[in-house]
Design an enzyme around this catalytic site. Structure first.
Site, PDB file in Angstrom:
ATOM      1  CB  ILE A  67      -5.593  -9.946   0.458  1.00  0.00           C
ATOM      2  CG1 ILE A  67      -6.323  -9.745   1.662  1.00  0.00           C
ATOM      3  CG2 ILE A  67      -6.317  -9.184  -0.748  1.00  0.00           C
ATOM      4  CD1 ILE A  67      -7.538  -9.793   1.853  1.00  0.00           C
ATOM      5  CG  ASP A 160      -1.356   9.163  -5.934  1.00  0.00           C
ATOM      6  OD1 ASP A 160      -2.156   8.982  -5.140  1.00  0.00           O
ATOM      7  OD2 ASP A 160      -0.972  10.108  -6.396  1.00  0.00           O
ATOM      8  CD  GLU A 194      -4.371  12.538  -1.251  1.00  0.00           C
ATOM      9  OE1 GLU A 194      -3.268  12.804  -0.719  1.00  0.00           O
ATOM     10  OE2 GLU A 194      -4.336  12.807  -2.766  1.00  0.00           O
ATOM     11  CD  GLU A 195      -3.668  12.999  -5.785  1.00  0.00           C
ATOM     12  OE1 GLU A 195      -2.826  13.895  -5.261  1.00  0.00           O
ATOM     13  OE2 GLU A 195      -3.372  11.638  -5.951  1.00  0.00           O
ATOM     14  CG  ASP A 325       0.599 -10.907  -2.948  1.00  0.00           C
ATOM     15  OD1 ASP A 325      -0.234 -10.955  -2.271  1.00  0.00           O
ATOM     16  OD2 ASP A 325       1.324 -11.925  -3.517  1.00  0.00           O
TER      17      ASP A 325
HETATM   18  N1  TRP Z   1      -1.522  11.086  -2.401  1.00  0.00           N
HETATM   19  C1  TRP Z   1      -0.116  11.505  -1.791  1.00  0.00           C
HETATM   20  C2  TRP Z   1       0.220  12.760  -2.355  1.00  0.00           C
HETATM   21  O1  TRP Z   1      -0.063  13.070  -3.602  1.00  0.00           O
HETATM   22  C3  TRP Z   1       0.785  10.542  -1.986  1.00  0.00           C
HETATM   23  C4  TRP Z   1       2.050  10.761  -0.960  1.00  0.00           C
HETATM   24  C5  TRP Z   1       3.320  11.388  -1.082  1.00  0.00           C
HETATM   25  C6  TRP Z   1       2.159  10.221   0.313  1.00  0.00           C
HETATM   26  N2  TRP Z   1       3.792  11.335   0.112  1.00  0.00           N
HETATM   27  C7  TRP Z   1       3.315  10.622   1.187  1.00  0.00           C
HETATM   28  C8  TRP Z   1       1.118   9.269   1.115  1.00  0.00           C
HETATM   29  C9  TRP Z   1       3.572  10.056   2.393  1.00  0.00           C
HETATM   30  C10 TRP Z   1       1.495   8.980   2.274  1.00  0.00           C
HETATM   31  C11 TRP Z   1       2.657   9.329   2.775  1.00  0.00           C
HETATM   32  O2  TRP Z   1       0.757  13.637  -1.914  1.00  0.00           O
HETATM   33 ZN    ZN Z   2      -1.282  11.982  -5.048  1.00  0.00          ZN
END
Ligand code: TRP
Ligand code: ZN
Ligand code: CA
Length: 462
Positions: A67, A160, A194-195, A325
């Site tokens: 990729i 993130d 997600e957040e 990468d």
């Molecule tokens: N987006 C996740 C969060 O804010 C980032 C994260 C933290 C995460 N710990 C993790 C993602 C463990 C995968 C596995 O919580």
């Molecule tokens: Zn996050």
């Protein structure tokens, strides 16, 4: 950038060999050399018993693409511009989120994906999941890859999770470039909110009919895969998915660790909760890199994997290119490997020819033929090619397997400095595009003067 695992690899020789002097009368070989140079002695080989159990063999390495890091970073740059034009973030309920969805969707639509935008409501705002299906493959076996596309409100969310979002986007585009026809169906997802607590992915899973959940053979999650002080973490969930990522990293010679920074903290959790096999990659968030980890991965011990986690400094500068990468290539490797044809493992049926064929010194290529009969369907992706060539300087020798289709599979290149005697080796070839039954040939050429030899025997294990 390149996954340095060739499609063909060598495993150790498995049996003892007689010395050359015990087996061949050189003057005869020389006298026959001209005659044999272009003819193919036809051995009508009967199947013989397998010399060793099939399960001891290594898995086939299927060709996943490299990729391009530049392409992944170009997507990140676009997401960064989108944040800049929309108040500095791409958060749920803010205009930068929908603009991110539209950017990704536009690329996927142009590449031939079937895209769907799924709406939901969270905290009084409309959220969006983007789902992209690659037409074809077994609808009852879906390999799904997902990344959350939203950021927190405090920044642009480049590591993130612009990192995962861009890596799976470029992998999807690579699927299109390859016009991949995997045995399993491929689906990609960019999650909203997600957040706010895995809202988008949970909404998707909750609203997926139970029968459709069961069709997801694997869900692969990529959230934070370009951390500036990176670790190489693999989720410890489904063993097959985990092993696939570990195999990729083993091929690079980069050690991995099991992800421990919170098992339920990303979008794989809603899938795991309903019994879907899950896995994923992670390069670390706010945990601190230990001295031992800095020792094996480089970077700075005593410092967080991502000091800009959930901060305004999570910009395009907050990305480690090497980690992004490697992880992007790992995404493609897993997608290719896990969706490939489920070809039965070798049954252990061996076809062998013991007919000697002289290899002329620094001369034309010669071939030895093997007629394979009674094997249904295509050859396996793990076809074993056992070669026993007696030679006084094996570096002179170039070897190809020629399939019934006429396609050549390189088994060994020449290497002038390799002065050892003989080529006694078993190669593994992805021969899955060849019909198994038919005429197979071993093509051997000696490309340097003085030393010479002959094919003593060779075999194919199906
Ligand atoms: N987006 C996740 C969060 O804010 C980032 C994260 C933290 C995460 N710990 C993790 C993602 C463990 C995968 C596995 O919580
Ligand atoms: Zn996050
Ligand atoms: Ca030679």
């Amino acid at each position: 950038m390149k996954l340095s695992v060739p499609g063909v690899r060598r495993i150790p020789a498995i049996r003892a060999i007689p010395t050359i002097s015990a087996r061949v009368a050189l003057p005869v070989g020389l006298a026959l050399a001209g005659l044999l140079a272009t003819t193919a002695p036809s051995a009508t080989a009967a199947p013989v018993a397998s010399p060793r159990p099939a399960q001891s063999a290594p898995a086939a390495v299927l060709a996943a693409p490299d990729i391009p890091l530049a392409n992944v970073k170009a997507h990140l740059t676009q997401l960064s511009s989108i944040a800049a034009a929309n108040g500095g973030n791409r958060a749920h309920g803010r205009p930068g989120y929908l603009a991110s969805v539209n950017y990704v969707k536009g690329k996927l639509d142009a590449a031939g994906f079937t895209t769907t935008v799924q709406q939901f409501t969270s905290s009084g705002a409309t959220g969006y999941n983007l789902i992209a299906d690659w037409p074809g493959g077994d609808p009852n076996q879906v390999i799904m890859s997902g990344s959350h596309l939203d950021s927190v409100t405090s920044g642009a969310g480049m590591n993130d999770n612009g990192s995962g979002s861009s890596a799976i986007l470029e992998t999807a585009l690579a699927v299109s470039r390859a016009q991949l026809q995997p045995a399993k169906h491929l689906r990609f997802a960019w999650w909203g909110a997600e957040e706010l607590g895995l809202v988008g992915s949970r909404y998707y899973v909750t609203n997926l009919p139970t029968a459709d959940r069961a069709k997801i053979s694997g869900y692969l999650n990529f959230d934070m895969i370009g951390s500036p002080n990176p670790g190489y973490f693999v989720y410890d969930d489904d063993p097959t998915i985990e092993q696939t990522f570990k195999d990729y990293y083993a091929g690079l010679g980069v050690p991995t660790e099991i992800e421990t920074e919170g098992d339920g903290r990303s979008d794989h959790a809603p899938f795991a909760n309903v019994g879907v096999p899950v896995g994923g990659l992670f390069s670390g968030a706010d945990y601190t890199k230990t001295a031992a980890q800095a020792q094996k991965w480089g970077g700075t011990s005593g410092q967080a994997f991502d000091r800009c986690y959930h901060s305004s400094c999570d910009t395009t500068a907050n990305i480690n290119d090497t980690a992004l990468d490697r992880n992007s290539d790992a995404v493609a490797y897993a997608v290719w490997t896990l969706s490939a044809a489920t070809v039965p493992p070798p049954t252990g049926t061996v076809f062998e020819t013991l007919t000697d064929v002289t290899i002329p010194d620094n001369g034309a290529a010669i071939t030895s033929s093997l007629n394979v009969t009674g094997i249904a369907g295509n050859a396996p992706p793990t076809l074993r090619v056992g070669v026993d060539i007696k030679h006084t300087w094996r570096g002179d020798v170039v070897i190809d397997l020629i399939g019934p289709s006429g396609t050549a599979y390189r088994l060994k290149n020449s290497s002038g400095s390799d002065s050892a005697d003989n080529v006694i080796a078993t190669y593994t070839v992805n021969a899955s595009s060849e019909v198994a039954s038919g005429l197979w040939r071993l093509r051997v050429q000696d490309v340097a003067a003085q030393d010479t030899g002959y094919i003593d025997s060779w075999r194919l294990t199906f």
